[in-house]
Design a protein around this motif. Structure first.
Motif, PDB file in Angstrom:
ATOM      1  N   GLY A  19       0.774  -1.230   0.000  1.00 51.20           N
ATOM      2  CA  GLY A  19       0.000   0.000   0.000  1.00 51.20           C
ATOM      3  C   GLY A  19       0.808   1.284   0.000  1.00 51.20           C
ATOM      4  N   GLN A  20       2.136   1.194   0.105  1.00 53.21           N
ATOM      5  CA  GLN A  20       3.008   2.370   0.139  1.00 53.21           C
ATOM      6  C   GLN A  20       3.783   2.484  -1.173  1.00 53.21           C
ATOM      7  OE1 GLN A  20       3.160   4.592   2.551  1.00 53.21           O
ATOM      8  NE2 GLN A  20       1.882   3.533   4.005  1.00 53.21           N
ATOM      9  N   GLY A  21       3.724   3.651  -1.784  1.00 48.80           N
ATOM     10  CA  GLY A  21       4.489   3.879  -3.001  1.00 48.80           C
ATOM     11  C   GLY A  21       5.967   3.983  -2.694  1.00 48.80           C
ATOM     12  N   VAL A  22       6.786   3.459  -3.585  1.00 46.48           N
ATOM     13  CA  VAL A  22       8.241   3.567  -3.451  1.00 46.48           C
ATOM     14  C   VAL A  22       8.663   4.832  -4.192  1.00 46.48           C
ATOM     15  CG1 VAL A  22      10.468   2.485  -3.917  1.00 46.48           C
ATOM     16  CG2 VAL A  22       8.490   1.066  -3.318  1.00 46.48           C
ATOM     17  N   ASP A  23       9.202   5.787  -3.454  1.00 50.12           N
ATOM     18  CA  ASP A  23       9.615   7.074  -4.012  1.00 50.12           C
ATOM     19  C   ASP A  23      11.090   6.997  -4.385  1.00 50.12           C
ATOM     20  OD1 ASP A  23       9.523   9.725  -4.787  1.00 50.12           O
ATOM     21  OD2 ASP A  23       9.799  10.495  -2.768  1.00 50.12           O
ATOM     22  N   TYR A  24      11.344   6.736  -5.661  1.00 50.48           N
ATOM     23  CA  TYR A  24      12.723   6.610  -6.146  1.00 50.48           C
ATOM     24  C   TYR A  24      12.954   7.641  -7.247  1.00 50.48           C
ATOM     25  CZ  TYR A  24      10.717   4.062 -10.103  1.00 50.48           C
ATOM     26  OH  TYR A  24       9.992   3.715 -11.207  1.00 50.48           O
ATOM     27  N   ASP A  25      14.221   7.911  -7.552  1.00 50.20           N
ATOM     28  CA  ASP A  25      14.561   8.911  -8.557  1.00 50.20           C
ATOM     29  C   ASP A  25      14.789   8.325  -9.944  1.00 50.20           C
ATOM     30  OD1 ASP A  25      14.471  11.100  -6.751  1.00 50.20           O
ATOM     31  OD2 ASP A  25      16.451  10.551  -6.004  1.00 50.20           O
ATOM     32  N   TYR A  26      15.375   7.143 -10.001  1.00 55.20           N
ATOM     33  CA  TYR A  26      15.609   6.516 -11.297  1.00 55.20           C
ATOM     34  C   TYR A  26      15.744   5.013 -11.121  1.00 55.20           C
ATOM     35  CZ  TYR A  26      20.601   6.350 -10.020  1.00 55.20           C
ATOM     36  OH  TYR A  26      21.790   6.098  -9.388  1.00 55.20           O
ATOM     37  N   LYS A  27      15.697   4.292 -12.232  1.00 59.47           N
ATOM     38  CA  LYS A  27      15.836   2.834 -12.185  1.00 59.47           C
ATOM     39  C   LYS A  27      16.850   2.392 -13.219  1.00 59.47           C
ATOM     40  CE  LYS A  27      11.804   2.182 -15.118  1.00 59.47           C
ATOM     41  NZ  LYS A  27      10.739   3.102 -14.945  1.00 59.47           N
ATOM     42  N   LEU A  28      17.518   1.304 -12.902  1.00 57.49           N
ATOM     43  CA  LEU A  28      18.465   0.667 -13.810  1.00 57.49           C
ATOM     44  C   LEU A  28      17.889  -0.690 -14.188  1.00 57.49           C
ATOM     45  CD1 LEU A  28      21.768   1.418 -11.872  1.00 57.49           C
ATOM     46  CD2 LEU A  28      20.827   2.670 -13.822  1.00 57.49           C
ATOM     47  N   ILE A  29      17.760  -0.941 -15.469  1.00 58.50           N
ATOM     48  CA  ILE A  29      17.188  -2.194 -15.951  1.00 58.50           C
ATOM     49  C   ILE A  29      18.301  -2.994 -16.611  1.00 58.50           C
ATOM     50  CG2 ILE A  29      15.477  -3.248 -17.481  1.00 58.50           C
ATOM     51  CD1 ILE A  29      13.880  -0.595 -17.196  1.00 58.50           C
ATOM     52  N   GLY A  30      18.375  -4.268 -16.270  1.00 57.32           N
ATOM     53  CA  GLY A  30      19.427  -5.102 -16.837  1.00 57.32           C
ATOM     54  C   GLY A  30      18.983  -6.542 -16.984  1.00 57.32           C
ATOM     55  N   GLN A  31      19.906  -7.362 -17.400  1.00 56.19           N
ATOM     56  CA  GLN A  31      19.677  -8.795 -17.508  1.00 56.19           C
ATOM     57  C   GLN A  31      20.891  -9.516 -16.936  1.00 56.19           C
ATOM     58  OE1 GLN A  31      18.819  -9.669 -21.661  1.00 56.19           O
ATOM     59  NE2 GLN A  31      16.663  -9.819 -21.106  1.00 56.19           N
ATOM     60  N   ALA A  32      20.616 -10.594 -16.236  1.00 63.50           N
ATOM     61  CA  ALA A  32      21.679 -11.424 -15.681  1.00 63.50           C
ATOM     62  C   ALA A  32      21.222 -12.878 -15.722  1.00 63.50           C
ATOM     63  CB  ALA A  32      22.001 -11.014 -14.251  1.00 63.50           C
ATOM     64  N   ASP A  33      21.950 -13.701 -16.412  1.00 64.52           N
ATOM     65  CA  ASP A  33      21.635 -15.131 -16.514  1.00 64.52           C
ATOM     66  C   ASP A  33      20.193 -15.378 -16.939  1.00 64.52           C
ATOM     67  OD1 ASP A  33      24.245 -15.822 -15.699  1.00 64.52           O
ATOM     68  OD2 ASP A  33      23.671 -15.625 -13.590  1.00 64.52           O
ATOM     69  N   THR A  62      12.642 -13.985 -13.021  1.00 64.41           N
ATOM     70  CA  THR A  62      13.510 -15.081 -13.433  1.00 64.41           C
ATOM     71  C   THR A  62      13.117 -15.574 -14.822  1.00 64.41           C
ATOM     72  OG1 THR A  62      12.137 -16.851 -12.549  1.00 64.41           O
ATOM     73  CG2 THR A  62      13.717 -15.813 -11.016  1.00 64.41           C
ATOM     74  N   PRO A  63      13.990 -16.350 -15.467  1.00 65.15           N
ATOM     75  CA  PRO A  63      13.624 -16.932 -16.769  1.00 65.15           C
ATOM     76  C   PRO A  63      12.372 -17.801 -16.692  1.00 65.15           C
ATOM     77  CG  PRO A  63      15.983 -17.134 -16.412  1.00 65.15           C
ATOM     78  CD  PRO A  63      15.384 -16.634 -15.119  1.00 65.15           C
ATOM     79  N   ASP A  64      12.069 -18.336 -15.508  1.00 68.32           N
ATOM     80  CA  ASP A  64      10.860 -19.150 -15.319  1.00 68.32           C
ATOM     81  C   ASP A  64       9.627 -18.312 -15.036  1.00 68.32           C
ATOM     82  OD1 ASP A  64      12.388 -21.478 -15.640  1.00 68.32           O
ATOM     83  OD2 ASP A  64      12.813 -21.586 -13.490  1.00 68.32           O
ATOM     84  N   GLY A  65       9.771 -16.980 -14.962  1.00 69.29           N
ATOM     85  CA  GLY A  65       8.632 -16.095 -14.737  1.00 69.29           C
ATOM     86  C   GLY A  65       8.343 -15.783 -13.279  1.00 69.29           C
ATOM     87  N   GLU A  66       9.203 -16.235 -12.364  1.00 63.75           N
ATOM     88  CA  GLU A  66       8.998 -15.916 -10.946  1.00 63.75           C
ATOM     89  C   GLU A  66       9.353 -14.454 -10.703  1.00 63.75           C
ATOM     90  OE1 GLU A  66      11.574 -18.572  -8.887  1.00 63.75           O
ATOM     91  OE2 GLU A  66      10.240 -20.285  -9.139  1.00 63.75           O
ATOM     92  N   LEU A  67       8.606 -13.797  -9.815  1.00 59.70           N
ATOM     93  CA  LEU A  67       8.855 -12.405  -9.463  1.00 59.70           C
ATOM     94  C   LEU A  67       9.390 -12.342  -8.038  1.00 59.70           C
ATOM     95  CD1 LEU A  67       8.670  -9.337  -9.920  1.00 59.70           C
ATOM     96  CD2 LEU A  67       6.281  -9.472  -9.175  1.00 59.70           C
ATOM     97  N   HIS A  68      10.563 -11.743  -7.884  1.00 59.91           N
ATOM     98  CA  HIS A  68      11.187 -11.578  -6.580  1.00 59.91           C
ATOM     99  C   HIS A  68      11.431 -10.095  -6.349  1.00 59.91           C
ATOM    100  CE1 HIS A  68      12.182 -15.901  -6.144  1.00 59.91           C
ATOM    101  NE2 HIS A  68      12.214 -15.844  -7.462  1.00 59.91           N
ATOM    102  N   ALA A  69      11.319  -9.670  -5.103  1.00 61.05           N
ATOM    103  CA  ALA A  69      11.617  -8.290  -4.722  1.00 61.05           C
ATOM    104  C   ALA A  69      12.395  -8.346  -3.423  1.00 61.05           C
ATOM    105  CB  ALA A  69      10.330  -7.496  -4.531  1.00 61.05           C
ATOM    106  N   TYR A  70      13.340  -7.405  -3.285  1.00 58.29           N
ATOM    107  CA  TYR A  70      14.149  -7.431  -2.060  1.00 58.29           C
ATOM    108  C   TYR A  70      14.795  -6.081  -1.805  1.00 58.29           C
ATOM    109  CZ  TYR A  70      18.026  -8.374  -5.330  1.00 58.29           C
ATOM    110  OH  TYR A  70      18.927  -8.325  -6.358  1.00 58.29           O
ATOM    111  N   ASN A  71      15.375  -5.989  -0.615  1.00 56.17           N
ATOM    112  CA  ASN A  71      16.241  -4.877  -0.234  1.00 56.17           C
ATOM    113  C   ASN A  71      17.331  -5.461   0.653  1.00 56.17           C
ATOM    114  OD1 ASN A  71      15.249  -5.051   2.414  1.00 56.17           O
ATOM    115  ND2 ASN A  71      14.067  -3.182   2.302  1.00 56.17           N
ATOM    116  N   VAL A  72      18.041  -4.628   1.399  1.00 57.27           N
ATOM    117  CA  VAL A  72      19.141  -5.136   2.215  1.00 57.27           C
ATOM    118  C   VAL A  72      18.662  -5.927   3.430  1.00 57.27           C
ATOM    119  CG1 VAL A  72      20.766  -3.360   1.482  1.00 57.27           C
ATOM    120  CG2 VAL A  72      19.364  -2.964   3.504  1.00 57.27           C
ATOM    121  N   LYS A  73      17.368  -5.832   3.791  1.00 58.06           N
ATOM    122  CA  LYS A  73      16.856  -6.506   4.985  1.00 58.06           C
ATOM    123  C   LYS A  73      16.021  -7.744   4.698  1.00 58.06           C
ATOM    124  CE  LYS A  73      14.638  -3.507   7.376  1.00 58.06           C
ATOM    125  NZ  LYS A  73      14.015  -2.513   8.221  1.00 58.06           N
TER     126      LYS A  73
END
Length: 83
Positions: A19-33, A62-73
Motif C-alpha cells: 500500500g506504500q508507493g516507493v519514491d525513487y529517482d531513477y531505475k536501472l534495468i538489466g539482464q543477468a543469466d 527469473t527466466p521461469d517467470g517468478e517475481l522476486h523483490a528485495y532490499n538489504v533486509k
C-alpha cells in the motif's frame, strides 16, 4: 507468496509495496543469466542507506517467470495475479 495480505504492484514506473508507493529517482534495468533485473535508486547519497533499508530496491523476474523483490533486509517471492 505465503502472505496474501502483502502486495506488490508494478504499474509502468510506479512501484507500490503493501500500500506504500516507493519514491525513487531513477531505475536501472538489466539482464543477468536470463533474468530481468530492475534496481530502484535515489540521487541523494545521504539518503541512500535509509532508502535501501525502508523500500523495495530490487525487482527480479527469473527466466521461469517468478517475481522476486528485495532490499538489504529481506527478500520475497510474489505470485502474479491478474487485475
Amino acid at each position: 507468496m505465503d502472505d496474501p495480505s502483502t502486495g506488490l504492484v508494478v504499474s509502468g514506473g510506479e512501484v507500490t509495496y503493501s500500500g506504500q508507493g516507493v519514491d525513487y529517482d531513477y531505475k536501472l534495468i538489466g539482464q543477468a543469466d536470463g533474468a530481468v533485473t530492475v534496481s530502484l535508486k535515489v540521487n541523494d547519497e545521504s539518503k541512500d542507506d535509509t532508502f535501501q533499508r525502508s523500500n523495495i530496491t530490487e525487482l527480479v523476474i527469473t527466466p521461469d517467470g517468478e517475481l522476486h523483490a528485495y532490499n538489504v533486509k529481506f527478500a520475497s517471492q510474489f505470485a502474479r495475479v491478474s487485475r
